[in-house]
Write a protein that holds these residues in place. Structure first.
Motif, short mmCIF file in Angstrom:
data_model
loop_
_atom_site.label_atom_id
_atom_site.label_comp_id
_atom_site.label_asym_id
_atom_site.label_seq_id
_atom_site.Cartn_x
_atom_site.Cartn_y
_atom_site.Cartn_z
N GLN A 51 0.81 -1.22 0.00
CA GLN A 51 0.00 0.00 0.00
C GLN A 51 0.84 1.27 0.00
O GLN A 51 0.30 2.37 -0.21
CB GLN A 51 -0.93 0.03 1.22
CG GLN A 51 -2.02 -1.02 1.15
CD GLN A 51 -2.96 -0.89 2.32
OE1 GLN A 51 -2.68 -1.37 3.40
NE2 GLN A 51 -4.09 -0.22 2.11
N CYS A 88 -10.88 0.09 2.95
CA CYS A 88 -9.45 0.00 2.70
C CYS A 88 -8.89 1.39 2.38
O CYS A 88 -9.50 2.14 1.60
CB CYS A 88 -9.20 -0.95 1.54
SG CYS A 88 -7.47 -1.14 1.11
N HIS A 130 -7.55 -9.06 6.12
CA HIS A 130 -7.46 -7.97 5.14
C HIS A 130 -5.99 -7.66 4.80
O HIS A 130 -5.64 -7.54 3.62
CB HIS A 130 -8.16 -6.74 5.74
CG HIS A 130 -8.21 -5.55 4.84
ND1 HIS A 130 -9.38 -5.07 4.30
CD2 HIS A 130 -7.23 -4.72 4.39
CE1 HIS A 130 -9.10 -4.01 3.55
NE2 HIS A 130 -7.81 -3.77 3.59
N HIS A 134 -3.56 -8.33 1.39
CA HIS A 134 -2.73 -7.33 0.70
C HIS A 134 -1.36 -7.91 0.33
O HIS A 134 -0.84 -7.66 -0.74
CB HIS A 134 -2.50 -6.11 1.59
CG HIS A 134 -3.54 -5.04 1.46
ND1 HIS A 134 -3.88 -4.46 0.26
CD2 HIS A 134 -4.32 -4.43 2.39
CE1 HIS A 134 -4.82 -3.54 0.45
NE2 HIS A 134 -5.11 -3.50 1.75
ZN LIG Z 1 -6.54 -2.41 2.66
#
Ligand SMILES: [Zn+2]
Length: 163
Positions: A51, A88, A130, A134
């Motif tokens: 991310q 998210c 979650h 990722h």
């Molecule tokens: Zn996320």
């Protein structure tokens, strides 16, 4: 480096499985510090390395009293069921209802490379799933039925335009 820029859908780094963490060194420690800073700034409860554009199997979280760093995370047990909203940071925090297991055991390595296991329920369990997703190049919207997924993407595009 401090706060990093959060990579958003549909950046390809988010759909790529991260590389395993192999070096448990100063650089990793600094990366995790940046990830915590970035997560708190964005008011998130978890953040995975992809991310911020770093393709590694690594995440940080601070959710319902569980604060940890997880390198090379695996879900070793998942049971029960919970229905709740999930969002998210890479998809504009647009919430969607998603059914997930309610009790989840995570196995991962800490900053020193030591393996540990941690079991969580509720939102923290959802966070384990979650963030591990990722690391495997999966987003929560990938679990949604097509129509609901399209709705989240549409809302996200609109929200992004309005910034
Ligand atoms: Zn996320």
């Amino acid at each position: 480096m401090g706060i990093r820029k959060i990579v958003e859908y549909p950046n390809e780094v988010l759909s790529r499985a991260g590389k395993p963490v192999e070096k448990f060194d100063e650089e990793l420690r600094k990366l995790c510090e940046d990830m915590f800073e970035t997560m708190y700034e964005a008011e998130g409860v978890g953040l995975a390395a992809p991310q911020i554009g770093v393709s590694l199997r690594l995440f940080v979280m601070d959710c319902e009293g569980i604060k940890l760093i997880a390198a090379n995370p695996q879900i070793v047990e998942a049971k029960g069921e919970q229905t709740g909203a999930e969002g998210c940071l890479s998809v504009g925090k647009i919430p969607a209802i998603l059914v997930r297991p309610s009790e989840v055991t995570l196995r991962a390595q800490d900053l020193e490379g030591n393996w540990f296991e941690k079991t969580a329920t509720g939102l923290a369990a959802r966070c384990f799933l979650h963030e591990t997703d990722h690391c495997d190049g999966k987003l929560f919207i990938d679990h949604l039925p097509k129509l609901r997924r399209e709705m989240v993407i549409k809302k996200f595009r609109k929200e992004k335009k309005g910034r």
